[in-house]
Design a protein around this motif. Structure first.
Motif, PDB file in Angstrom:
ATOM      1  N   LEU A   8      -5.713   4.293  -1.554  1.00  0.00           N
ATOM      2  CA  LEU A   8      -6.081   5.237  -0.494  1.00  0.00           C
ATOM      3  C   LEU A   8      -4.888   6.043   0.009  1.00  0.00           C
ATOM      4  O   LEU A   8      -5.037   7.196   0.412  1.00  0.00           O
ATOM      5  N   SER A   9      -3.699   5.459  -0.014  1.00  0.00           N
ATOM      6  CA  SER A   9      -2.542   6.156   0.543  1.00  0.00           C
ATOM      7  C   SER A   9      -1.974   7.200  -0.400  1.00  0.00           C
ATOM      8  O   SER A   9      -1.253   8.101   0.027  1.00  0.00           O
ATOM      9  N   ARG A  10      -2.319   7.147  -1.712  1.00  0.00           N
ATOM     10  CA  ARG A  10      -1.718   8.068  -2.669  1.00  0.00           C
ATOM     11  C   ARG A  10      -2.726   9.053  -3.264  1.00  0.00           C
ATOM     12  O   ARG A  10      -2.355   9.924  -4.024  1.00  0.00           O
ATOM     13  N   ASN A  11      -3.998   8.889  -2.954  1.00  0.00           N
ATOM     14  CA  ASN A  11      -5.014   9.795  -3.490  1.00  0.00           C
ATOM     15  C   ASN A  11      -5.389  10.869  -2.485  1.00  0.00           C
ATOM     16  O   ASN A  11      -5.429  10.622  -1.278  1.00  0.00           O
ATOM     17  N   GLU A  13      -3.480   6.267 -10.176  1.00  0.00           N
ATOM     18  CA  GLU A  13      -3.938   7.025 -11.343  1.00  0.00           C
ATOM     19  C   GLU A  13      -5.084   6.328 -12.056  1.00  0.00           C
ATOM     20  O   GLU A  13      -6.032   6.976 -12.504  1.00  0.00           O
ATOM     21  N   ARG A  14      -5.021   5.014 -12.148  1.00  0.00           N
ATOM     22  CA  ARG A  14      -6.092   4.277 -12.830  1.00  0.00           C
ATOM     23  C   ARG A  14      -7.413   4.403 -12.074  1.00  0.00           C
ATOM     24  O   ARG A  14      -8.480   4.543 -12.680  1.00  0.00           O
ATOM     25  N   THR A  27       7.895  -1.195  -7.195  1.00  0.00           N
ATOM     26  CA  THR A  27       6.742  -1.147  -6.295  1.00  0.00           C
ATOM     27  C   THR A  27       6.105   0.241  -6.293  1.00  0.00           C
ATOM     28  O   THR A  27       4.875   0.382  -6.312  1.00  0.00           O
ATOM     29  N   GLU A  28       6.940   1.281  -6.278  1.00  0.00           N
ATOM     30  CA  GLU A  28       6.418   2.642  -6.325  1.00  0.00           C
ATOM     31  C   GLU A  28       5.681   2.908  -7.628  1.00  0.00           C
ATOM     32  O   GLU A  28       4.651   3.586  -7.662  1.00  0.00           O
ATOM     33  N   ALA A  29       6.217   2.375  -8.733  1.00  0.00           N
ATOM     34  CA  ALA A  29       5.549   2.536 -10.024  1.00  0.00           C
ATOM     35  C   ALA A  29       4.192   1.841 -10.024  1.00  0.00           C
ATOM     36  O   ALA A  29       3.216   2.350 -10.602  1.00  0.00           O
TER      37      ALA A  29
END
Length: 389
Positions: free
Chosen positions: A210-213, A184-185, A175-177
């Protein structure tokens, strides 16, 4: 010896059912549906394992060894030994959807051979993983996850991985991957290149982006606008999108409050449905800004008016400049319609401003330039002008 009668002691009656037209079509709909009743007699346990109200498209009979399947699967162990009403019968029934059939057959072969058909495509592996979880074949789940971790992801497979059931505890790394792949995409998710693709994306994908950018944009307001466009884009579950955007997505947009030259700025975006405007007054968001809490509302009092009302005051009285904007067609950009000032800090203070400058009939009409996909997009910019004297 798989599906060979002479080497088998049971018949597995596989009922293949069609998709429920009212059911969701995302990967989430393939999550585990059954709830096991762990009573002592096991009489209420349903071996069909899925919803039984859908039409049966076809029935397949497969010859199986109860010992082989029971050794690999907790579900089949209970089905054939001590947990279900079919335990003492030669024939047992399972019900699967037509979209699960190919993965289920691959799972049965795995339980005989311990091997999966070689594939470099991630989506079939996710389907097998879902089937393995449903029928509790832990060894197959582990193998699927190992293969998926080394295969390149696609947007579709990444979204499927985000929708894996929580019962697959070993899928956390997968899930993290998937979240990392989507982040990234779509690093440049505000560019025009991805807009059509993103407007069709389910909530889990948008939330992952939104949560990782860190967004990498000059103003988070552009990200806020993106979420509102996604929430109001035409789709079968538009009501659900609006709820998800307000409860899960918009809190991820960290609207920047800047301080420069003794000015403090704040921007509030608000999307209102056309039917809400027909039943004015319409209450808007309550928001905090420095020591103050404000509320927005739209009223009709001879003209369309936007009201900014003081809800709570814990600071001094300050002069605040406001700028009201509304998004219009055909440019789909915010246009400033009204500017003014009011005193923040006066308890109960209300600031009213005339909106849009057109009669009600023109504002609410079907061809009104202020409604985009039946949504009115409003923006209020506030700026503290000076400290009290």
């Amino acid at each position: 010896v798989f599906n060979v009668e002479v080497f088998s002691d049971r018949e597995l009656r596989v009922e293949v059912v069609g998709r429920d037209d009212d059911a969701p079509t995302s990967g989430a709909s393939r999550k585990r549906r059954r709830e096991e009743d762990k009573g002592d007699d096991g009489e209420d346990i349903d071996s069909s394992c899925t919803v039984t109200s859908r039409p049966v498209l076809r029935v397949e009979t497969i010859y199986v060894s109860a010992g082989i399947l029971a050794a690999k699967s907790s579900f089949f162990y209970k089905l054939f030994s001590n947990g279900m009403k079919e335990s003492g019968q030669r024939q047992a029934t399972v019900r699967i959807s037509d979209s699960e059939e190919k993965a289920f057959m691959e799972l049965l072969r795995f339980m005989y051979s311990g091997k999966l058909t070689a594939t470099t495509e991630p989506i079939p592996l996710v389907d097998i993983l879902m089937a393995a979880d449903k029928f509790e074949v832990v060894s197959c789940m582990k193998l699927c996850i190992q293969r998926l971790m080394v295969l390149p992801m696609t947007p579709e497979s990444a979204l499927m991985c985000l929708d894996l059931p929580c019962s697959i505890s070993m899928a956390a790394d997968l899930t993290e991957a998937a979240k990392k792949f989507l982040a990234e995409r779509y690093m440049e998710f505000l560019s025009t290149e991805f807009q059509d693709e993103l407007m069709r994306m389910p909530p889990a994908g948008i939330e992952a982006i939104l949560s990782r950018n860190d967004f990498g944009v000059a103003s988070e307001v552009a990200v806020y606008d993106f979420v509102l466009r996604w929430a109001s884009s035409p789709c079968p579950n538009s009501e659900e999108r609006m709820d998800i955007s307000s409860s899960r997505l918009l809190p991820l947009v960290r609207l920047r409050i800047t301080n420069a030259d003794f000015y403090s700025c704040h921007t509030v975006n608000w999307a209102v449905k056309r039917e809400q405007c027909r039943s004015l007054p319409t209450l808007g968001p309550i928001f905090s800004w420095e020591e103050y809490v404000f509320a927005l509302s739209v009223h009709w009092v001879g003209h369309l008016g936007l009201y900014i009302e003081m809800e709570e005051n814990k600071g001094p009285t300050r002069t605040v400049h406001f700028e009201f904007q509304a998004k219009t067609k055909p440019l789909l950009q915010f246009v400033t319609w009204h500017k003014g000032t009011f005193a923040a800090g006066c308890e109960g203070a209300v600031c009213s401003m005339e909106l849009l400058g057109i009669p009600w009939s023109g504002f609410i009409a079907d061809d009104s330039p202020f409604f985009i996909d039946d949504m009115l997009h409003l923006r209020v910019k506030l700026k503290i002008m000076q400290e009290p004297q």
